[in-house]
Write an enzyme that holds these catalytic residues in place. Structure first.
Site, PDB file in Angstrom:
ATOM      1  N   ASP A 193       0.883  -1.237  -0.008  1.00  0.00           N
ATOM      2  CA  ASP A 193       0.023   0.191  -0.012  1.00  0.00           C
ATOM      3  C   ASP A 193       0.748   1.164   0.069  1.00  0.00           C
ATOM      4  O   ASP A 193       1.782   1.229   0.626  1.00  0.00           O
ATOM      5  CB  ASP A 193      -0.984   0.019   1.286  1.00  0.00           C
ATOM      6  CG  ASP A 193      -1.827   1.228   1.285  1.00  0.00           C
ATOM      7  OD1 ASP A 193      -2.860   1.350   0.508  1.00  0.00           O
ATOM      8  OD2 ASP A 193      -1.561   1.997   2.186  1.00  0.00           O
ATOM      9  N   GLU A 230       1.649  -0.643  -4.925  1.00  0.00           N
ATOM     10  CA  GLU A 230       0.745   0.337  -5.440  1.00  0.00           C
ATOM     11  C   GLU A 230       1.363   1.760  -5.869  1.00  0.00           C
ATOM     12  O   GLU A 230       1.746   2.572  -4.736  1.00  0.00           O
ATOM     13  CB  GLU A 230      -0.342   0.537  -4.361  1.00  0.00           C
ATOM     14  CG  GLU A 230      -1.367   1.403  -4.760  1.00  0.00           C
ATOM     15  CD  GLU A 230      -2.130   2.566  -3.793  1.00  0.00           C
ATOM     16  OE1 GLU A 230      -3.061   3.164  -4.358  1.00  0.00           O
ATOM     17  OE2 GLU A 230      -1.328   2.706  -2.856  1.00  0.00           O
TER      18      GLU A 230
END
Ligand code: QV4
Ligand code: CA
Length: 484
Positions: A193, A230
């Site tokens: 993330d 990401e």
């Protein structure tokens, strides 16, 4: 770090957003395993802050309180059980790893495992982290930083979330211990993330300290975790996806943008003949590909006008293309239904997540969309598995929005996004026989519940996809021959 380590003959990662571990284990055994799915991205498994103030939004899970494995999805025992059961069913688990930051300064300070923190002092005793483990001086990323200041994007706070310093040895150790615990429990890899908000060099050091995958869960010896980072990169920013491909795979957001445009009718399908790096996309082995994700399906993370479950016809077309085409490592979103973009998953008055129910037709109820259970979606997972590592051949187009292609001699697909019917004699590359279209129906005994395609000895067949048909595509492959 670029091999998802799927079990043989499997492919496709499905994001079971906000699902509970017990439900995922059952879904592996009853559906995902038998249907040939390769893996699952799960929601963050570590403790997050509980936000009743906002009625338990989905995004509370992106505000970690500690690395204890206890959330609304389940506790550590349930997590371990899910890993045993899914790995036995041949389905891999990938963890959404939130390691860039801890919480913001929310109005409540109790986590899902009961931990507390003193936000104003950057103090998280359950890890433990204290102020010296965060980036200083304190600053918050503003919009222009993305364009011209890579340092601020990485060292300042993302929307006010306390920004960990991954150059600090203690921080690295806590993160590595967390991730290695997950690997030992049987996970196959990680979605990193907010990777853009961390320095690639620090991430590389963390990745290199990770354990090999657990052979007791069926992984080969010396297998490294699959890592997909990401990084949202549509071009024009201070930070590029190319800074991250040397250390792992990267989420290729241009795929969803371009395929959404094309399947919504804003770009002609004929151009997809050159789909892949020629479109400015990452190299094949670097790319985790998808149409929508949990952010952009609801306008977070910059949005981007992606197709979602709310526009099912073009969405299914885009997913079918994503899965039929050999480019990239594809992921499917599996959502809960929402009108309000902040609302969390279906829950009871105690805040517990309500499990999806399964209707008699195999679809989900209780507020869950379950795109992975749509026939047009899971049929294309089977298609991709049958296609295997064949290339793309026998491309055909009408010069507008009707296209078709083969995958070796195993599978054939056609799309019609024009306002007139597709009715053509096309090369399917399949052995002679009668095949069931897996989009309009299924093979039931010796017949097809949807369209039947008769392939001649020359591999050719009359292909029909009407402009007003329920779906815009038709797909046949080895294994769907009817014997009528
Ligand atoms: C608010 C204000 C801020 C202010 C702050 C001060 O908006 O301007 O600085 O208070 O305290 C939630 C709220 C957000 C709030 C923040 C901190 O929505 O309004 O800030 O908490 O309290 C998800 C959501 C965010 C949410 C976050 C944490 O999308 O809205 O923030 O979880 O709960 C960029 C990044 C990319 C990122 C994307 C969303 O490059 O990495 O934005 N995507 C990932 C995840 C995403 C997640 C995060 C990163 C953070 O996919 O789901 O954000 O972990 O593009
Ligand atoms: Ca950071």
């Amino acid at each position: 770090y670029k091999n998802p380590h799927y079990a043989p003959g499997r492919s496709v990662n499905v994001h079971l957003f906000e699902w509970k571990w017990d439900d995922i284990a059952t879904e592996c055994e009853n559906f995902l395993g038998p249907r040939g799915f390769g893996g699952i991205q799960i929601s963050p498994p570590n403790e997050n802050v509980v936000l009743w103030t906002y009625n338990r939004p989905w995004w509370e899970r992106y505000q970690p309180m500690s690395y204890l494995l206890d959330t609304r999805s389940g506790d550590e025992a349930q997590f371990a059980d899910m890993l045993r059961r899914c790995n036995s069913a041949g389905v891999r688990i990938y963890v959404d790893a939130v390691i860039n930051h801890m919480t913001g300064e929310p109005p409540e300070n109790v986590g899902t495992a009961g931990s507390t923190a003193t936000f104003s002092q950057w103090d998280y005793p359950a890890v433990p982290f204290t102020w010296e483990h965060f980036n200083w001086p304190h600053c918050v990323i503003d919009g222009m930083d993305y364009v011209n200041d890579a340092w601020r994007v990485r060292n300042c706070e993302l929307v006010g979330l306390k920004d960990l310093n991954q150059a600090n040895e203690h921080v690295r150790n806590m993160i590595v211990n967390f991730m290695n615990h997950l690997i030992d429990l049987g996970v196959a890899g990680f979605r990193i993330d907010a990777a853009k908000h961390m320095w690639p060099h620090d991430l590389e050091i963390i990745y290199n300290r990770l354990n090999n995958l657990n052979t007791a869960h069926g992984f080969p010896a010396n297998a490294r975790p699959y890592i997909y980072q990401e990084v949202i990169d549509y071009g024009g920013e201070a930070i590029s996806r190319d800074e991250y491909t040397p250390i792992g795979a990267v989420t290729e957001f241009k795929v969803g943008m371009e395929l959404s445009r094309a399947f919504r009718g804003n770009n002609q399908l004929k151009w997809l003949e050159s789909w892949g790096p020629q479109w400015g996309l990452l190299e094949h082995s670097d790319a985790l590909t998808f149409i929508d994700n949990h952010d952009n399906e609801r306008g977070h993370g910059g949005g981007g006008a992606m197709l979602t479950y709310k526009e099912p016809r073009p969405y299914k077309g885009a997913i079918a293309f994503l899965l039929a085409h050999p480019y990239g490592e594809p992921q499917i979103m599996s959502s809960f239904a929402f009108h309000d973009s902040e609302i969390g998953p279906p829950m009871n008055h105690l805040g517990q997540i309500i499990s999806p129910s399964i209707n008699s037709d195999g679809s989900c109820g209780n507020g869950w969309v379950c795109q992975h259970r749509w026939r047009q979606v899971f049929a294309m997972v089977a298609f991709r598995n049958v296609a295997g590592n064949t290339g793309l051949n026998d491309w055909w187009s009408n010069g507008f929005n009707q296209i078709a292609f083969c995958r070796g001699g195993n599978a054939f697909v056609a799309f019609n996004n024009d306002s007139w019917d597709l009715n053509q004699n096309l090369q399917t590359c399949l052995p002679a026989g009668r095949y069931c279209d897996v989009i309009s129906g299924v093979k039931a005994g010796n017949t097809c519940t949807g369209k039947t395609v008769t392939v001649g000895n020359d591999g050719r067949a009359i292909i029909n996809v009407g402009a007003l048909d329920y779906d815009m595509m038709l797909a046949i492959h080895i294994g769907t021959e009817s014997r009528l």
